[in-house]
Design a protein around this motif. Structure first.
Motif, PDB file in Angstrom:
ATOM      1  N   SER A   1       0.844  -1.211  -0.027  1.00  0.00           N
ATOM      2  CA  SER A   1       0.055  -0.004   0.099  1.00  0.00           C
ATOM      3  C   SER A   1       0.994   1.096   0.021  1.00  0.00           C
ATOM      4  CB  SER A   1      -0.974  -0.007   1.121  1.00  0.00           C
ATOM      5  OG  SER A   1      -0.147   0.248   2.506  1.00  0.00           O
ATOM      6  N   ASP A   2       2.164   1.208  -0.014  1.00  0.00           N
ATOM      7  CA  ASP A   2       3.084   2.316  -0.118  1.00  0.00           C
ATOM      8  C   ASP A   2       3.031   2.829   1.349  1.00  0.00           C
ATOM      9  OD1 ASP A   2       5.225   3.786  -1.029  1.00  0.00           O
ATOM     10  OD2 ASP A   2       3.864   5.560  -1.755  1.00  0.00           O
ATOM     11  N   TRP A   3       2.984   1.879   2.442  1.00  0.00           N
ATOM     12  CA  TRP A   3       2.899   2.267   3.580  1.00  0.00           C
ATOM     13  C   TRP A   3       2.045   3.236   4.226  1.00  0.00           C
ATOM     14  CZ3 TRP A   3       6.231  -1.155   6.297  1.00  0.00           C
ATOM     15  CH2 TRP A   3       6.928  -1.766   5.296  1.00  0.00           C
ATOM     16  N   THR A   4       0.832   3.081   3.457  1.00  0.00           N
ATOM     17  CA  THR A   4      -0.094   4.089   3.910  1.00  0.00           C
ATOM     18  C   THR A   4      -1.383   3.597   4.226  1.00  0.00           C
ATOM     19  OG1 THR A   4      -0.980   3.991   1.734  1.00  0.00           O
ATOM     20  CG2 THR A   4       0.811   5.693   2.204  1.00  0.00           C
ATOM     21  N   ALA A   5      -1.578   2.162   4.364  1.00  0.00           N
ATOM     22  CA  ALA A   5      -2.995   1.555   4.798  1.00  0.00           C
ATOM     23  C   ALA A   5      -2.687   0.165   5.471  1.00  0.00           C
ATOM     24  CB  ALA A   5      -3.860   1.637   3.785  1.00  0.00           C
ATOM     25  N   TRP A   6      -3.672  -0.291   6.246  1.00  0.00           N
ATOM     26  CA  TRP A   6      -3.625  -1.613   6.648  1.00  0.00           C
ATOM     27  C   TRP A   6      -4.510  -2.323   6.033  1.00  0.00           C
ATOM     28  CZ3 TRP A   6      -0.305  -2.758  10.012  1.00  0.00           C
ATOM     29  CH2 TRP A   6       0.520  -1.979  10.827  1.00  0.00           C
ATOM     30  N   PRO A   7      -4.191  -3.598   5.641  1.00  0.00           N
ATOM     31  CA  PRO A   7      -4.850  -4.423   4.953  1.00  0.00           C
ATOM     32  C   PRO A   7      -6.380  -4.838   5.304  1.00  0.00           C
ATOM     33  CG  PRO A   7      -3.314  -5.865   5.959  1.00  0.00           C
ATOM     34  CD  PRO A   7      -3.241  -4.276   6.363  1.00  0.00           C
ATOM     35  N   PRO A   8      -7.416  -5.210   4.543  1.00  0.00           N
ATOM     36  CA  PRO A   8      -8.728  -5.632   5.080  1.00  0.00           C
ATOM     37  C   PRO A   8      -8.537  -6.833   5.850  1.00  0.00           C
ATOM     38  CG  PRO A   8      -8.664  -5.541   2.755  1.00  0.00           C
ATOM     39  CD  PRO A   8      -7.081  -5.344   3.219  1.00  0.00           C
ATOM     40  N   ARG A   9      -9.309  -7.090   6.988  1.00  0.00           N
ATOM     41  CA  ARG A   9      -9.352  -8.236   7.832  1.00  0.00           C
ATOM     42  C   ARG A   9      -9.674  -9.465   7.221  1.00  0.00           C
ATOM     43  NH1 ARG A   9      -5.722  -7.172  11.082  1.00  0.00           N
ATOM     44  NH2 ARG A   9      -5.210  -6.394   9.088  1.00  0.00           N
ATOM     45  N   LEU A  10      -9.180 -10.649   7.660  1.00  0.00           N
ATOM     46  CA  LEU A  10      -9.657 -11.801   7.042  1.00  0.00           C
ATOM     47  C   LEU A  10     -10.852 -12.315   7.805  1.00  0.00           C
ATOM     48  CD1 LEU A  10      -6.229 -13.779   7.276  1.00  0.00           C
ATOM     49  CD2 LEU A  10      -7.364 -12.894   5.383  1.00  0.00           C
ATOM     50  N   PRO A  11     -11.804 -13.186   7.401  1.00  0.00           N
ATOM     51  CA  PRO A  11     -13.016 -13.383   8.047  1.00  0.00           C
ATOM     52  C   PRO A  11     -12.954 -13.774   9.521  1.00  0.00           C
ATOM     53  CG  PRO A  11     -12.928 -14.412   6.008  1.00  0.00           C
ATOM     54  CD  PRO A  11     -11.653 -13.895   6.189  1.00  0.00           C
ATOM     55  N   GLU A  12     -11.814 -14.422   9.855  1.00  0.00           N
ATOM     56  CA  GLU A  12     -11.371 -14.725  11.226  1.00  0.00           C
ATOM     57  C   GLU A  12     -11.090 -13.594  12.147  1.00  0.00           C
ATOM     58  OE1 GLU A  12      -7.795 -16.116   9.048  1.00  0.00           O
ATOM     59  OE2 GLU A  12     -10.118 -16.184   8.708  1.00  0.00           O
TER      60      GLU A  12
END
Length: 125
Positions: A22-33
């Motif tokens: 993300s070029d160090w700008t965002a956290w990835p979406p969470r996994l279902p768990e």
């Protein structure tokens, strides 16, 4: 000028690779768990999780630091998840994209741990 709050996030190599993408700008979406995103309020707590949990689970642990708009963060009460300094925020997975839009600047790696302990030369990326 907006006021920001410094947060830390202990993470393993897979999540860190997605942050880098993300070029160090965002956290990835969470996994279902993973219905909640847990940034923490102090570096010591993040270090303990990265070193004591992420290293055994995935071979490496990283402590990241980032700034978030303080006014936006007021919607998330501080949660005490154990001892007096075990403080974190609980961000529901469905709110993570909005949370990411309130990150000010870049997410940086401030500590790195491997199977042999802290990695020399670890610092901001």
């Amino acid at each position: 000028m907006r006021t920001t709050t410094t947060l830390w996030r202990p993470t393993g190599p897979e999540e860190l690779a997605l942050v880098a993408a993300s070029d160090w700008t965002a956290w990835p979406p969470r996994l279902p768990e993973q219905p909640i995103f847990y940034p923490v309020l102090n570096e010591d707590y993040a270090v303990r999780i990265a070193r004591d949990w992420n290293v055994p689970a995935s071979g490496a642990g990283y402590v990241t630091r980032f700034e978030v708009d303080a006014e936006f963060l007021a919607r998330y009460p501080v949660r005490q998840a154990g001892g007096e300094t075990i403080l974190e925020l609980w961000v529901p997975a469905e709110e993570l994209a909005e949370f990411n839009r309130h990150i000010v600047g870049r997410i940086e790696v401030v500590r790195e741990f491997g199977a042999q302990g802290e990695v020399a030369g670890a610092g901001p990326r």
